[in-house]
Design a protein around this motif. Sequence first.
Motif, short mmCIF file in Angstrom:
data_model
loop_
_atom_site.label_atom_id
_atom_site.label_comp_id
_atom_site.label_asym_id
_atom_site.label_seq_id
_atom_site.Cartn_x
_atom_site.Cartn_y
_atom_site.Cartn_z
N VAL A 131 28.88 45.45 34.03
CA VAL A 131 27.81 44.46 33.82
C VAL A 131 26.66 44.85 34.92
O VAL A 131 25.56 44.94 34.67
N PHE A 175 17.48 48.82 24.23
CA PHE A 175 16.43 47.94 24.50
C PHE A 175 17.29 46.31 24.28
O PHE A 175 17.15 45.76 25.54
N LEU A 176 18.16 46.30 23.47
CA LEU A 176 18.97 44.99 23.29
C LEU A 176 20.06 45.02 24.55
O LEU A 176 20.41 43.97 24.77
N ALA A 177 20.50 46.22 24.74
CA ALA A 177 21.35 46.01 25.80
C ALA A 177 21.19 45.61 27.25
O ALA A 177 22.04 45.49 28.28
N LEU A 292 20.25 39.00 11.96
CA LEU A 292 19.84 38.68 13.19
C LEU A 292 20.58 37.40 13.80
O LEU A 292 21.09 37.24 14.81
N MET A 296 22.85 36.63 17.02
CA MET A 296 22.66 35.78 18.07
C MET A 296 23.84 34.93 18.32
O MET A 296 24.12 34.46 19.27
N ARG A 301 29.55 40.55 23.76
CA ARG A 301 28.44 41.46 23.97
C ARG A 301 28.72 42.74 22.77
O ARG A 301 27.74 43.11 22.09
N ARG A 304 27.67 41.31 19.46
CA ARG A 304 26.09 41.09 19.23
C ARG A 304 25.38 42.30 19.14
O ARG A 304 24.70 42.84 18.25
N THR B 7 24.54 39.47 35.80
CA THR B 7 25.65 38.86 35.18
C THR B 7 25.59 38.86 33.83
O THR B 7 24.20 39.14 33.27
N SER B 8 26.71 38.58 33.24
CA SER B 8 26.90 38.54 31.49
C SER B 8 25.89 37.66 31.15
O SER B 8 25.33 38.00 30.06
N LEU B 11 22.33 38.77 30.94
CA LEU B 11 22.17 39.96 29.91
C LEU B 11 22.15 39.25 28.47
O LEU B 11 21.70 39.76 27.59
N THR B 12 23.00 38.23 28.32
CA THR B 12 23.18 37.46 27.01
C THR B 12 21.89 36.95 26.84
O THR B 12 21.16 37.11 25.74
N ARG B 14 19.00 37.78 28.09
CA ARG B 14 18.08 38.90 27.88
C ARG B 14 18.11 39.44 26.35
O ARG B 14 17.12 39.64 25.73
N PHE B 15 19.46 39.39 25.88
CA PHE B 15 19.61 39.89 24.66
C PHE B 15 18.98 39.02 23.47
O PHE B 15 18.59 39.54 22.72
N GLU B 16 19.15 37.76 23.81
CA GLU B 16 18.71 36.86 22.88
C GLU B 16 17.10 36.64 22.84
O GLU B 16 16.51 36.68 21.82
N ARG B 18 15.39 39.42 23.85
CA ARG B 18 14.84 40.79 23.04
C ARG B 18 15.11 40.63 21.49
O ARG B 18 14.14 41.21 20.64
N THR B 19 16.00 40.26 21.13
CA THR B 19 16.37 40.21 19.69
C THR B 19 15.36 39.18 19.00
O THR B 19 14.98 39.42 17.75
N PHE B 20 15.03 38.15 19.57
CA PHE B 20 14.05 37.16 19.18
C PHE B 20 12.77 38.23 18.92
O PHE B 20 12.06 38.10 17.89
N VAL B 21 12.33 38.88 20.14
CA VAL B 21 11.03 39.81 19.80
C VAL B 21 11.34 40.82 18.71
O VAL B 21 10.53 41.11 18.15
#
Lengths: 371, 702
Positions: A131, A175-177, A292, A296, A301, A304, B7-8, B11-12, B14-16, B18-21
């Motif tokens: 991480v 980007f998503l990572a 999607l 979610m 990770r 996802r 931290t995880s 990141l999670t 941020r993932f959510e 960015r996925t929304f975007v």
Amino acid sequence: MPRAYVPSALARQPWQVIVPLAMLVGFGGAVLYSAAGGHFQPWAVTHVARFGVFLAMAMVIARIPQDWFKRAALPIYVGLCLLLVLVELIGGIGGGSQRWLNLGFMTLQPSELMKPGIVLVLAWFYSVLPVGETQGWRAIAPALVLLGIPGLLVALQPDLGTALAISFGALVMMFLAGLPLRLFIGGGLAVAIIAPLAFFFALRDYQRKRVFVFLDPENDPLGSGYHITQSKIAIGSGGLFGKGFGQGSQSHLDYLPEAHTDFVFATMAEEWGMLGGLFVLAVFALVLRWGLKVAMNAPDRFSRLLAAGMVTTIFFYVCINLMMVMGLAPVVGIPLPFMSHGGSSMMTNMICIGTIMAVGRWSRPGRAGLL
Amino acid sequence: MAKLPMTSAILTNRFERRTFVLGLGQAGVGVLLAARLGYLAVAENDKYRAASESNRVNLTLIPPRRGWVIDRTGAPLASNRADFRVDLIPDRVTDPAAALGTLSQLLGLTPDKVRDIRDKLEKARGLQPVEVASNLDWDKFAAVSVRLPELPGVIPQRGFSRLYPGGAAVGHLVGYVGPASAEDYESERNPLLITPGFKIGKDGLEKHFEVRLRGVPGARRVEATASGRVVRDLGTREDVPGKPVQLTIHAGLQDYAARRLGLESGSVVVMDCQTGDLLAMVSMPSFDPNSFSDGIGRIEWKMLSEDDHVPLRNKVLRGLYPPGSTVKPMVALSFLEAGLDPEATVGCGGGLRVGNRVFHCWNRRGHGTVNMAKGIYQSCDVYFYHFAQKIGMDAIAAMARRLGLGQSFPMPYPGQSFGTVPDPAWKQRKYQKEWAIYDTVNATIGQGYMLVNPLQQAVMAARIASGLELNPRLIMTRDAPRSSPLGLKQEHLDYIHAAMNEVVNGRGTAGKARLPIPDVQMAGKTGTAQVVGLNIGNGKGGLWKHRDHGHFICFAPFDKPRFACAVVIEHGGGSGAAYPVARDVMTYLFDQTKALDVLAGYESQWGGNVEQRMTAKYNAYAAKFGASAPQAPDEAQAAQVVAEDNRPVSEPAAAQTAAAPPAPEPEPVAASAPAPADAPVVAPGSNGPGSAAQPAPAPQGQ
């Protein structure tokens, strides 16, 4: 429906996506039936049959445990890269560009499989990356190498459309990572500067011509602008309700090129009008929204990123194809998922669907084994 | 954020986000696509619906039937015949060599034809059709039709093509048609011009009356695929044929005159003495407009362009000749107008000294005492030398112009040559030189600077005959204007008519021209015009090119003129070549059977009629040269070659005039008019018409 009456294996299938997909494929079959002049052969039957076969394949994929995915990610990626090299070598010996391998019973297009392949390997990479490293070069450089090898091999074929699809999938994965946003902003600026240079120095003549023609299709009404012009005529003449099933003159009189593959949406829109087009868009919206949502709700990770990447791959197909047939993008040979006639694209897209379904299974508590 | 340990959970999160975007972006694209779809299908629906219709419906033009060209009796000079034809559209032919190979096998094309087509294919642009064959029979047409799937760009169709029943006889009169050239299409931009089977007028009346003859094309609406395959018929609109053009020409006479000219290079013009109607206007040899309209082939072109009888030149309007003695009645009229007593005489001793130079009469032995009538019927040069000097050139030139010489008539043909009537003012203007007395002497016998075309000679004959200011009329109109009198005294005309009657029916130079018709007497005047100086040839034999031109003008009946005629035989060796033609043509007007009988006798000697002779010649050329003949020119080039050919002789060259500018002093006589070695022994006409059978007129003009 009450669960008691239905076997649980059947009940737990994601029907909210399978049903719309089946409707879309059925609709596609009807369009292909009309495009063949009112015959099930040669396209409609194989189209629906392939969907059946690949749906079964997707359901099998959906039952593969996450570990297997993780363990297979790198070997699959390496294998696909080797196949791309092999294609390049055969093409070099044969004296021309070749994109497929003839396996005897079917032709295999490795670049097509690389689209979900790059998503899988990057999802694996970012899941194993500590991480703390996600903001540094260790998160970027290996990913760029993983993208660069197949990207260059495909671009060499030369197959710009697929190279773009692979790059787009990889970028969205990065980007998503959670890579720093400034990288993407900076990258965007760099592309804005490099793109014009690349256009003039790196593109081949026929690729450059496609861009010119895209900008002004009427300028070349009988050459490559012909595709775009005829496609727009087909869609535009359909109106709100279309000319009626089997009444599309553009496709039936051969004015529309590739009426059953890349331009199948135009064939459909001519006969079913804007309403048919909205139906197709709605199904894709349902499928992508489902994908999607699965991403979610995914438990970790890897899953996802995997699910979101597969959604992106499907989205890229849909987006580029529809923009192309409506004159918003240059002509690149990318078919419309679940509607265009063609085995390779159906297989790729069903692999994506199957993978998302698998992620969906991992999210549910109390799952057990392969069955 | 960068300072906080990653931290995880971050990141999670941020993932959510960015996925929304990403989801929003995808939804945005979806909305954009839906909007684009609506724009194309609803907002621009009309535009694209029209585009789709124009794709679907294929409008095929049906070439209109061309208006007929008919003669005064309604007989066709140019009509249409139904035929089967095959065309090639160069843009749609994928493999020209293979297509031509198949077609030549199916249609039995000869190698020279195949090369002609290949040449045209190379030149043709885009959708301009190239004719492969026309006038096919049903079997060949069907053979091509069934093999169409393997012959893209080949268009077999049934339609109409132009037919000229008169063949070569009307070549120069009517002209011909041909496929539109790229230039035609560029100037008109009419899709009809690139419709297979459509032809436009290329020359003569066909070109001049293009608009009237063309008509309105029909149309066939079909549903066709992008590759041109017809799916179904949607309806047909009939064509509207072009309007006919009626000429004053008499088709039978035109044809007769053309045939009667035989092997000679010459022209015949026949005019009505009351209306000016042109009954015949023939220039031979000619080309066959039927085969020209099918495209000019290489062998045909070689044959025509190598012919020294210039078949491509319309000699009636574009040939210029010194008129020779045919001007003498006109000159005599000017004398009468000027008040000369016709009984005034001059003694002819075979020549007249003008200044320090002797001008000879054609008859070296002299005519003795000559008055005006004898001057005309014996064509005595000395009489005219003498009195022309007294009266002066201006009076003669004025009369020449009154009678139509030097005049340009509004004929529907491009590029007429209308020659020269010289006078002192003209010479001053043209050469900045004084008019000399020998110029007058030359002009009075139709030599020197004087040049006319055969139409003008016919007009002169008709005006002398009628005393009316007749103009040649070719197009039949209902309200022909009445011609006004020229203002000549009837007694003067009667005197001239009588003298001209004497030429044929009395002691004159053309006794053999007497009509074989009881009660119809023809009046005429002979003329012999020198082509080269006597130092080169005597005008009778030797090189064809060096022989004298033969002229004859006439009208009949002499006392109540009805028809006038002018005949010119190039290099005929003298008027003896011209007046038999005039006699037979005039005979045809009064008794067709007699005329045709005479013609049949001639044609058996000449090797058949015009068509048979041309066919024989073509076959000889084809056998000799085959496909090796040089390429035929395209329309534009051909037109240019013809124009070159038709360029009028701009100035009379010294060598072509008989007594023109005297040679240097020491040997003036020898240079200007040396005595021919074989001077005529018998003066024609002196022993009556019979002895004129072997007239060997001297070079000075008869």
